[in-house]
Write a protein that holds these residues in place. Structure first.
Motif, short mmCIF file in Angstrom:
data_model
loop_
_atom_site.label_atom_id
_atom_site.label_comp_id
_atom_site.label_asym_id
_atom_site.label_seq_id
_atom_site.Cartn_x
_atom_site.Cartn_y
_atom_site.Cartn_z
N ALA A 8 0.87 -1.17 0.00
CA ALA A 8 0.00 0.00 0.00
C ALA A 8 0.91 1.22 0.00
O ALA A 8 1.84 1.31 0.81
CB ALA A 8 -0.91 0.01 1.22
N LEU A 48 -2.48 -1.82 4.26
CA LEU A 48 -3.17 -0.53 4.28
C LEU A 48 -3.16 0.07 5.68
O LEU A 48 -2.92 1.27 5.85
CB LEU A 48 -4.60 -0.70 3.78
CG LEU A 48 -5.46 0.57 3.73
CD1 LEU A 48 -4.77 1.68 2.95
CD2 LEU A 48 -6.83 0.26 3.13
N VAL A 103 -4.23 6.80 -2.23
CA VAL A 103 -3.76 5.49 -1.79
C VAL A 103 -3.72 4.57 -3.01
O VAL A 103 -4.70 4.47 -3.76
CB VAL A 103 -4.68 4.90 -0.71
CG1 VAL A 103 -4.30 3.45 -0.41
CG2 VAL A 103 -4.60 5.73 0.56
N LEU A 126 -9.86 -4.49 -4.64
CA LEU A 126 -10.53 -3.49 -3.81
C LEU A 126 -11.88 -4.02 -3.35
O LEU A 126 -12.84 -4.04 -4.10
CB LEU A 126 -10.72 -2.19 -4.60
CG LEU A 126 -9.44 -1.45 -4.99
CD1 LEU A 126 -9.77 -0.21 -5.78
CD2 LEU A 126 -8.62 -1.10 -3.76
N THR A 140 -9.94 3.41 3.91
CA THR A 140 -9.42 4.59 3.22
C THR A 140 -10.26 5.82 3.54
O THR A 140 -9.72 6.90 3.79
CB THR A 140 -9.38 4.34 1.71
OG1 THR A 140 -8.56 3.21 1.43
CG2 THR A 140 -8.82 5.54 0.97
N LEU A 179 -8.68 6.23 -3.97
CA LEU A 179 -8.18 4.87 -3.77
C LEU A 179 -8.07 4.21 -5.13
O LEU A 179 -9.04 4.14 -5.88
CB LEU A 179 -9.13 4.07 -2.87
CG LEU A 179 -8.81 2.58 -2.65
CD1 LEU A 179 -7.44 2.41 -2.03
CD2 LEU A 179 -9.89 1.94 -1.79
N LEU A 198 -12.73 6.12 -6.76
CA LEU A 198 -12.30 4.72 -6.83
C LEU A 198 -11.90 4.42 -8.26
O LEU A 198 -12.67 4.64 -9.20
CB LEU A 198 -13.45 3.81 -6.40
CG LEU A 198 -13.10 2.39 -5.98
CD1 LEU A 198 -12.18 2.38 -4.77
CD2 LEU A 198 -14.37 1.60 -5.68
#
Length: 262
Positions: A156, A178, A197, A203, A211, A219, A240
């Motif tokens: 991460a 993470l 991130v 995911l 997150t 993310l 995302l």
């Protein structure tokens, strides 16, 4: 080159191969066990702090009075003592859980808790380009010593709007990686709202939750998200995205595309 401290050479029928270490890490608060996670034995201070933040057990590192990593024959104990107001809240919601590396919601005691309300991140005005994320993903491959040694670890990373990797953590568990990153950012005084991130894993909804709670507005990963992850990201105002074949121009944005420019 010395072996990675979280890896060990193990014999095989064709010689020897480095494998990642996996140990039990008990997270205890006020002397009581909150969770036992299987993790790589590195950056455990970051892990304990990041887990505490991403699980909503604390709102700030300032609520921790002390954090000690203690070795045990069976693994490690991350022993945390919290300031009085947070300690009282912890006692009210205490739960026990056993968390294997592939599960991020173990120990949740109700369906409502599994889909907990997330902080709204739609107001965060961050902009970065697809090329910056693609460049960071390329650079990520050269900054994973545990993965290089074992071919069995997740990473991460925290990426600046310019595409620089500011911080990176590895673990056999993607959730742990993470959490370690979140803890490292908190210890370093880095605001997660100032970057993205980037994950080497798929995911799922729990990655979105962690997150969003940490405060990062973007993310991104190399694998596609689940439907529920997209729904939760949309509700939280989280961008995302995934780049499964960025080298061939495949870059998918599922929510809040306004933060990523082409």
């Amino acid at each position: 080159m010395a072996p990675h401290p979280a890896a060990r050479e193990m014999p095989t029928d064709s010689g020897a191969r480095a494998l990642p270490e996996e140990v039990a890490v008990a997270l205890t608060y006020q002397g009581s066990t909150q969770a036992v996670m299987m993790a790589s034995p590195s950056d455990l201070e970051d892990f304990a702090l990041g887990f505490s933040l991403s699980e909503g057990l604390i709102d700030s590192a300032r609520e921790i009075e002390s954090l000690d990593i203690l070795p045990h024959p069976q693994g490690f104990e991350a022993r945390l003592w919290l300031a009085a107001p947070r300690a009282e809240a912890m006692a009210a919601r205490r739960r026990r859980s056993m968390g294997p590396v592939g599960c991020g919601l173990c120990g949740i005691d109700s369906l409502e808790a599994a889909l907990r309300p997330l902080p709204e991140r739609g107001h965060v005005a961050l902009r970065l380009s697809q090329s910056a994320l693609i460049g960071a993903a390329d650079a990520l491959r050269a900054q994973q010593p545990l993965q290089d040694a074992t071919r069995a670890a997740h990473a991460a990373a925290f990426v600046t709007p310019q595409g620089d990797i500011l911080c990176l953590r590895e673990d056999v568990g993607r959730h742990n990686a993470l959490d370690k990153l979140i803890g490292a950012l908190a210890r370093g005084g880095i605001d997660p709202a100032t970057g993205a991130v980037l994950m080497t894993s798929r995911l799922s909804v729990d990655m979105v939750q962690k997150t969003a709670i940490a405060g990062a507005p973007v993310l991104c990963a190399v694998s596609a998200p689940t439907v529920l992850a997209v729904q939760q990201a949309e509700a939280a105002g989280l961008t995302l995205a995934c780049l499964p074949r960025a080298d061939r121009g495949q870059f998918d944005i599922f929510t809040r595309p306004d933060r990523i420019t082409t």
